[in-house]
Design a protein around this motif. Structure first.
Motif, PDB file in Angstrom:
ATOM      1  N   GLU A 295       2.355  -0.433 -15.785  1.00  0.00           N
ATOM      2  CA  GLU A 295       2.573   0.653 -16.889  1.00  0.00           C
ATOM      3  C   GLU A 295       4.293   0.221 -17.153  1.00  0.00           C
TER       4      GLU A 295
ATOM      5  N   ASP B 118       0.812  -1.446  -0.202  1.00  0.00           N
ATOM      6  CA  ASP B 118      -0.138   0.051  -0.019  1.00  0.00           C
ATOM      7  C   ASP B 118       0.821   1.382  -0.037  1.00  0.00           C
TER       8      ASP B 118
ATOM      9  N   ILE C 153       2.306   1.810  -3.557  1.00  0.00           N
ATOM     10  CA  ILE C 153       1.253   2.118  -4.482  1.00  0.00           C
ATOM     11  C   ILE C 153       0.987   3.706  -4.014  1.00  0.00           C
ATOM     12  N   ASN C 154       0.695   3.844  -3.052  1.00  0.00           N
ATOM     13  CA  ASN C 154      -0.128   5.247  -2.431  1.00  0.00           C
ATOM     14  C   ASN C 154       1.042   6.399  -2.247  1.00  0.00           C
ATOM     15  N   ASP C 155       2.156   6.008  -2.001  1.00  0.00           N
ATOM     16  CA  ASP C 155       3.161   7.082  -1.290  1.00  0.00           C
ATOM     17  C   ASP C 155       4.226   7.331  -2.546  1.00  0.00           C
ATOM     18  N   LEU C 156       4.495   5.913  -3.133  1.00  0.00           N
ATOM     19  CA  LEU C 156       5.590   5.999  -4.198  1.00  0.00           C
ATOM     20  C   LEU C 156       4.977   5.970  -5.697  1.00  0.00           C
ATOM     21  N   ASN C 157       3.561   5.965  -5.757  1.00  0.00           N
ATOM     22  CA  ASN C 157       2.894   5.931  -6.926  1.00  0.00           C
ATOM     23  C   ASN C 157       3.506   4.617  -7.991  1.00  0.00           C
ATOM     24  N   LEU C 158       3.950   3.739  -7.389  1.00  0.00           N
ATOM     25  CA  LEU C 158       4.549   2.340  -8.119  1.00  0.00           C
ATOM     26  C   LEU C 158       2.986   1.653  -8.759  1.00  0.00           C
ATOM     27  N   PRO C 159       3.279   1.671 -10.019  1.00  0.00           N
ATOM     28  CA  PRO C 159       1.906   0.896 -10.800  1.00  0.00           C
ATOM     29  C   PRO C 159       1.904  -0.384 -10.661  1.00  0.00           C
TER      30      PRO C 159
ATOM     31  N   TYR D 281       3.825  -5.065 -13.084  1.00  0.00           N
ATOM     32  CA  TYR D 281       3.794  -3.405 -13.320  1.00  0.00           C
ATOM     33  C   TYR D 281       2.698  -3.335 -14.136  1.00  0.00           C
TER      34      TYR D 281
END
Length: 96
Positions: A66, A43, A46-52, A64
């Protein structure tokens, strides 16, 4: 602690690129953390580092969603790129 996080992220990136994470439970075991800790870590990624990233049930792996790359570390700038930067000491002094 920071070294462990770096190792964990590097290994996770490797597993995701190979589509070899396994289920969330298996991945947690590979990362030497609990499954609950994995979900919290996921989480944050995904939410803090914007990893797709997302879980694909067909390949039984996180993937991934993207195209791109995830890198951690220090990258030395060329003199040309460094000359175009603004900021540094003078901006830091203005901030404080």
């Amino acid at each position: 602690m920071l070294f462990k996080v770096h190792q964990r992220l590097t290994y996770l990136n490797h597993l995701i690129k190979k589509r070899a994470t396994g289920s969330p439970k298996e991945l947690a075991k590979k990362l030497c953390i609990t499954e609950r800790a994995w979900y919290k870590f996921r989480d944050e990624l995904i939410n803090d580092l914007n990893l797709p990233i997302d879980y694909c049930p067909h390949s039984r792996s996180y993937v991934y969603t993207e195209e791109g790359s995830f890198e951690i570390g220090f990258k030395k700038l060329t003199p040309e790129k460094a000359a175009n930067l603004s900021g540094g000491r003078s901006m830091l002094l203005q901030f404080f």
